[in-house]
Design an enzyme around this catalytic site. Structure first.
Site, PDB file in Angstrom:
ATOM      1  N   ASP A   1       0.871  -1.165   0.000  1.00 20.83           N
ATOM      2  CA  ASP A   1       0.000   0.000   0.000  1.00 20.83           C
ATOM      3  C   ASP A   1       0.914   1.224   0.000  1.00 20.83           C
ATOM      4  OD1 ASP A   1       0.889   0.329   2.628  1.00 20.83           O
ATOM      5  OD2 ASP A   1      -1.088   0.088   3.542  1.00 20.83           O
ATOM      6  N   HIS A   2       0.343   2.399   0.175  1.00 23.57           N
ATOM      7  CA  HIS A   2       1.139   3.628   0.094  1.00 23.57           C
ATOM      8  C   HIS A   2       2.206   3.724   1.170  1.00 23.57           C
ATOM      9  CE1 HIS A   2      -2.201   4.446   2.814  1.00 23.57           C
ATOM     10  NE2 HIS A   2      -1.429   5.337   3.395  1.00 23.57           N
TER      11      HIS A   2
ATOM     12  N   THR B   1       2.188  -1.970   9.127  1.00 20.88           N
ATOM     13  CA  THR B   1       2.720  -2.882  10.138  1.00 20.88           C
ATOM     14  C   THR B   1       2.992  -4.288   9.614  1.00 20.88           C
ATOM     15  OG1 THR B   1       0.537  -3.629  10.831  1.00 20.88           O
ATOM     16  CG2 THR B   1       1.478  -1.708  11.989  1.00 20.88           C
ATOM     17  N   GLY B   2       2.382  -4.656   8.496  1.00 19.58           N
ATOM     18  CA  GLY B   2       2.457  -6.024   8.000  1.00 19.58           C
ATOM     19  C   GLY B   2       1.327  -6.883   8.529  1.00 19.58           C
ATOM     20  N   ILE B   3       0.588  -6.376   9.490  1.00 21.10           N
ATOM     21  CA  ILE B   3      -0.481  -7.155  10.118  1.00 21.10           C
ATOM     22  C   ILE B   3      -1.750  -7.158   9.265  1.00 21.10           C
ATOM     23  CG2 ILE B   3      -1.980  -7.338  12.137  1.00 21.10           C
ATOM     24  CD1 ILE B   3       0.415  -6.100  13.746  1.00 21.10           C
TER      25      ILE B   3
ATOM     26  N   HIS C   1       6.155 -30.892  10.919  1.00 16.99           N
ATOM     27  CA  HIS C   1       5.540 -29.662  10.425  1.00 16.99           C
ATOM     28  C   HIS C   1       4.566 -29.952   9.285  1.00 16.99           C
ATOM     29  CE1 HIS C   1       8.355 -27.678  13.025  1.00 16.99           C
ATOM     30  NE2 HIS C   1       9.376 -28.210  12.367  1.00 16.99           N
TER      31      HIS C   1
ATOM     32  N   HIS D   1       9.107 -23.972   9.520  1.00 16.04           N
ATOM     33  CA  HIS D   1       8.078 -24.666  10.293  1.00 16.04           C
ATOM     34  C   HIS D   1       6.682 -24.554   9.692  1.00 16.04           C
ATOM     35  CE1 HIS D   1      10.619 -24.472  14.240  1.00 16.04           C
ATOM     36  NE2 HIS D   1      11.256 -25.040  13.239  1.00 16.04           N
TER      37      HIS D   1
ATOM     38  N   CYS E   1       2.692  -3.273   4.190  1.00 15.67           N
ATOM     39  CA  CYS E   1       1.776  -2.218   4.618  1.00 15.67           C
ATOM     40  C   CYS E   1       2.411  -1.542   5.829  1.00 15.67           C
ATOM     41  CB  CYS E   1       0.375  -2.767   4.920  1.00 15.67           C
ATOM     42  SG  CYS E   1       0.246  -3.861   6.340  1.00 15.67           S
TER      43      CYS E   1
END
Length: 153
Positions: free
Chosen positions: A8-9, A68-70, A134, A99, A66
């Site tokens: 995003d921006h 925060t990446g969240i 895993h 993992h 973005c």
């Protein structure tokens, strides 16, 4: 490996640096979403494009940036087969691959900086999935994806 990259921006500068880095790696093909990104682009729209490309098998993996990446991670994980991970350091990036066999890396444009972001991407791309116990866990995730449906509102 086919990689799709988007932001995003708030991640434009980091995206440009990562794209430049990825283009130096000859073993990967890189595409970018929304090269002419406007200041009011919403991260859900960008993340959905990347996640759909990964989910459909059009590309092998994606990188989203973005603030925060969240937010991008939340959106990407709505798509079947997508295993998105928000990674704020190299250890998280490595373990997300070893993992969880993550196939979408979500980065923070505000918290990481350009140099650290490239280091995280480099580790993420090189870390192999360990399989074994895993793989059993990933199969459980696939089972959950198959049995869950979106709630009707």
């Amino acid at each position: 490996m086919k990689i799709i990259l988007a932001s995003d921006h708030r991640g434009l500068n980091v995206r440009a640096t990562i794209l430049e880095y990825l283009q130096t790696l000859q073993e990967h093909t890189v595409s970018c979403v929304d090269d002419q990104l406007s200041e009011d682009a919403d991260y859900p729209d960008i993340a959905a494009k990347v996640a759909q490309s990964v989910s459909s098998g059009e590309v092998d993996c994606g990188i989203l940036i973005c603030g925060t990446g969240i937010g991008t991670c939340i959106v990407a994980n709505k798509f079947p087969g997508v295993r998105a991970a928000p990674c704020h350091n190299e250890v998280a990036a490595e373990l997300s691959r070893k993992h969880n066999n993550s196939n979408v890396l979500c980065l923070s444009g505000d918290l990481l900086g350009e140099r650290s972001s490239v280091a995280v991407v480099a580790i993420w791309l090189k870390a192999p999935f360990e399989g074994g116990r895993h793989s059993v866990r990933l199969e459980k995730i696939r089972q959950i994806e198959r049995t869950q449906t979106a709630p009707s509102h």
